[in-house]
Design a protein around this motif. Sequence first.
Motif, PDB file in Angstrom:
ATOM      1  N   UNK A 121       6.035   0.695 -16.251  1.00  0.00           N
ATOM      2  CA  UNK A 121       7.176   1.529 -16.613  1.00  0.00           C
ATOM      3  C   UNK A 121       6.761   3.000 -16.749  1.00  0.00           C
ATOM      4  N   UNK A 122       5.625   3.214 -17.391  1.00  0.00           N
ATOM      5  CA  UNK A 122       5.149   4.588 -17.554  1.00  0.00           C
ATOM      6  C   UNK A 122       4.873   5.247 -16.213  1.00  0.00           C
ATOM      7  N   UNK A 123       4.382   4.476 -15.271  1.00  0.00           N
ATOM      8  CA  UNK A 123       4.175   5.006 -13.924  1.00  0.00           C
ATOM      9  C   UNK A 123       5.510   5.301 -13.250  1.00  0.00           C
ATOM     10  N   UNK A 124       6.446   4.384 -13.401  1.00  0.00           N
ATOM     11  CA  UNK A 124       7.793   4.595 -12.828  1.00  0.00           C
ATOM     12  C   UNK A 124       8.398   5.908 -13.327  1.00  0.00           C
ATOM     13  N   UNK A 125       8.179   6.159 -14.618  1.00  0.00           N
ATOM     14  CA  UNK A 125       8.767   7.349 -15.235  1.00  0.00           C
ATOM     15  C   UNK A 125       8.193   8.651 -14.686  1.00  0.00           C
ATOM     16  N   UNK A 126       7.027   8.542 -14.063  1.00  0.00           N
ATOM     17  CA  UNK A 126       6.399   9.752 -13.520  1.00  0.00           C
ATOM     18  C   UNK A 126       6.857  10.047 -12.096  1.00  0.00           C
ATOM     19  N   UNK A 127       7.645   9.168 -11.534  1.00  0.00           N
ATOM     20  CA  UNK A 127       8.083   9.379 -10.153  1.00  0.00           C
ATOM     21  C   UNK A 127       9.089  10.512 -10.070  1.00  0.00           C
ATOM     22  N   UNK A 128       9.029  11.211  -8.948  1.00  0.00           N
ATOM     23  CA  UNK A 128      10.017  12.263  -8.698  1.00  0.00           C
ATOM     24  C   UNK A 128      10.530  12.143  -7.271  1.00  0.00           C
ATOM     25  N   UNK A 129      11.659  12.764  -7.042  1.00  0.00           N
ATOM     26  CA  UNK A 129      12.292  12.728  -5.722  1.00  0.00           C
ATOM     27  C   UNK A 129      11.329  13.253  -4.664  1.00  0.00           C
ATOM     28  N   UNK A 130      11.213  12.505  -3.589  1.00  0.00           N
ATOM     29  CA  UNK A 130      10.335  12.914  -2.490  1.00  0.00           C
ATOM     30  C   UNK A 130       8.995  12.206  -2.498  1.00  0.00           C
ATOM     31  N   UNK A 131       8.656  11.558  -3.613  1.00  0.00           N
ATOM     32  CA  UNK A 131       7.416  10.789  -3.654  1.00  0.00           C
ATOM     33  C   UNK A 131       7.486   9.629  -2.668  1.00  0.00           C
ATOM     34  N   UNK A 132       6.320   9.197  -2.231  1.00  0.00           N
ATOM     35  CA  UNK A 132       6.235   8.039  -1.350  1.00  0.00           C
ATOM     36  C   UNK A 132       5.851   6.819  -2.157  1.00  0.00           C
ATOM     37  N   UNK A 133       6.348   5.677  -1.753  1.00  0.00           N
ATOM     38  CA  UNK A 133       5.958   4.435  -2.417  1.00  0.00           C
ATOM     39  C   UNK A 133       5.603   3.398  -1.350  1.00  0.00           C
ATOM     40  N   UNK A 134       4.348   3.032  -1.345  1.00  0.00           N
ATOM     41  CA  UNK A 134       3.904   1.986  -0.436  1.00  0.00           C
ATOM     42  C   UNK A 134       4.350   0.639  -1.009  1.00  0.00           C
ATOM     43  N   UNK A 135       4.779  -0.238  -0.132  1.00  0.00           N
ATOM     44  CA  UNK A 135       5.258  -1.540  -0.589  1.00  0.00           C
ATOM     45  C   UNK A 135       4.219  -2.606  -0.260  1.00  0.00           C
ATOM     46  N   UNK A 136       3.809  -3.322  -1.318  1.00  0.00           N
ATOM     47  CA  UNK A 136       2.811  -4.382  -1.178  1.00  0.00           C
ATOM     48  C   UNK A 136       3.470  -5.732  -1.433  1.00  0.00           C
ATOM     49  N   UNK A 137       3.202  -6.668  -0.557  1.00  0.00           N
ATOM     50  CA  UNK A 137       3.713  -8.029  -0.738  1.00  0.00           C
ATOM     51  C   UNK A 137       2.651  -8.912  -1.373  1.00  0.00           C
ATOM     52  N   UNK A 138       2.946  -9.410  -2.551  1.00  0.00           N
ATOM     53  CA  UNK A 138       2.021 -10.348  -3.203  1.00  0.00           C
ATOM     54  C   UNK A 138       2.333 -11.755  -2.711  1.00  0.00           C
ATOM     55  N   UNK A 139       1.616 -12.723  -3.221  1.00  0.00           N
ATOM     56  CA  UNK A 139       1.865 -14.106  -2.816  1.00  0.00           C
ATOM     57  C   UNK A 139       1.164 -14.446  -1.513  1.00  0.00           C
ATOM     58  N   UNK A 140       1.905 -15.054  -0.587  1.00  0.00           N
ATOM     59  CA  UNK A 140       1.283 -15.521   0.653  1.00  0.00           C
ATOM     60  C   UNK A 140       0.781 -14.389   1.549  1.00  0.00           C
ATOM     61  N   UNK A 141       1.497 -13.265   1.549  1.00  0.00           N
ATOM     62  CA  UNK A 141       1.145 -12.197   2.495  1.00  0.00           C
ATOM     63  C   UNK A 141      -0.026 -11.340   2.048  1.00  0.00           C
ATOM     64  N   UNK A 142       0.009 -10.887   0.823  1.00  0.00           N
ATOM     65  CA  UNK A 142      -1.040 -10.032   0.286  1.00  0.00           C
ATOM     66  C   UNK A 142      -1.387  -8.884   1.212  1.00  0.00           C
ATOM     67  N   UNK A 143      -0.409  -8.033   1.473  1.00  0.00           N
ATOM     68  CA  UNK A 143      -0.645  -6.891   2.350  1.00  0.00           C
ATOM     69  C   UNK A 143       0.329  -5.758   2.040  1.00  0.00           C
TER      70      UNK A 143
END
Length: 145
Positions: free
Chosen positions: A42-64
């Motif tokens: 949550x604390x990390x979420x709160x530091x986000x600002x417009x224009x930031x990039x967020x890489x999406x990681x799949x946990x579970x079977x994919x792990x990538x």
Amino acid sequence: MPAILKKRQTWLLKTEPSTYSFKNLLKDKQTNWNGVRNYQARNNLKKMTIGDLALIYHSGDEKAVVGISKVISEPYPDPDAQGGDWVQVDLIVFKAFEKPVTLSEIKATQSLKELALIKQSRLSVMPVVEAHAEILLKMGKTDEN
DNA sequence: GCCAACGTTGGC
DNA sequence: GCCAACGTTGGC
């Protein structure tokens, strides 16, 4: 430095693809990243600002790491939270990785050994320093210059 | 299916 | 405030 990284903080967001996957985001184009119920995340979420990039990681079977999204809102209260100070942000899909970057590849990459994904495997929202972001984008063959 | 690494809860 | 018990996440 790839132009995409200029003046932007990069984050990594973990998701279980059976719950919400990057494919869903590709279809939806936009989503609200909600349901985070961990203080550090949550604390990390709160530091986000417009224009930031967020890489999406799949946990579970994919792990990538499978793709990139962009933050398009400031953090705002998560309406699903019954009390408590929880937030969400809005994301738009940006680009799928041409080649998903697997956890095993990341672990095998010496220069990524300090990535929070490795050091703190349960954290679901984490910052990615620019050097690491560059490497991950390169490994994903995402050419954004 | 198991287990490590947390995080949370509740008794004291 | 400590700690045991339990729950959850996520990799193996």
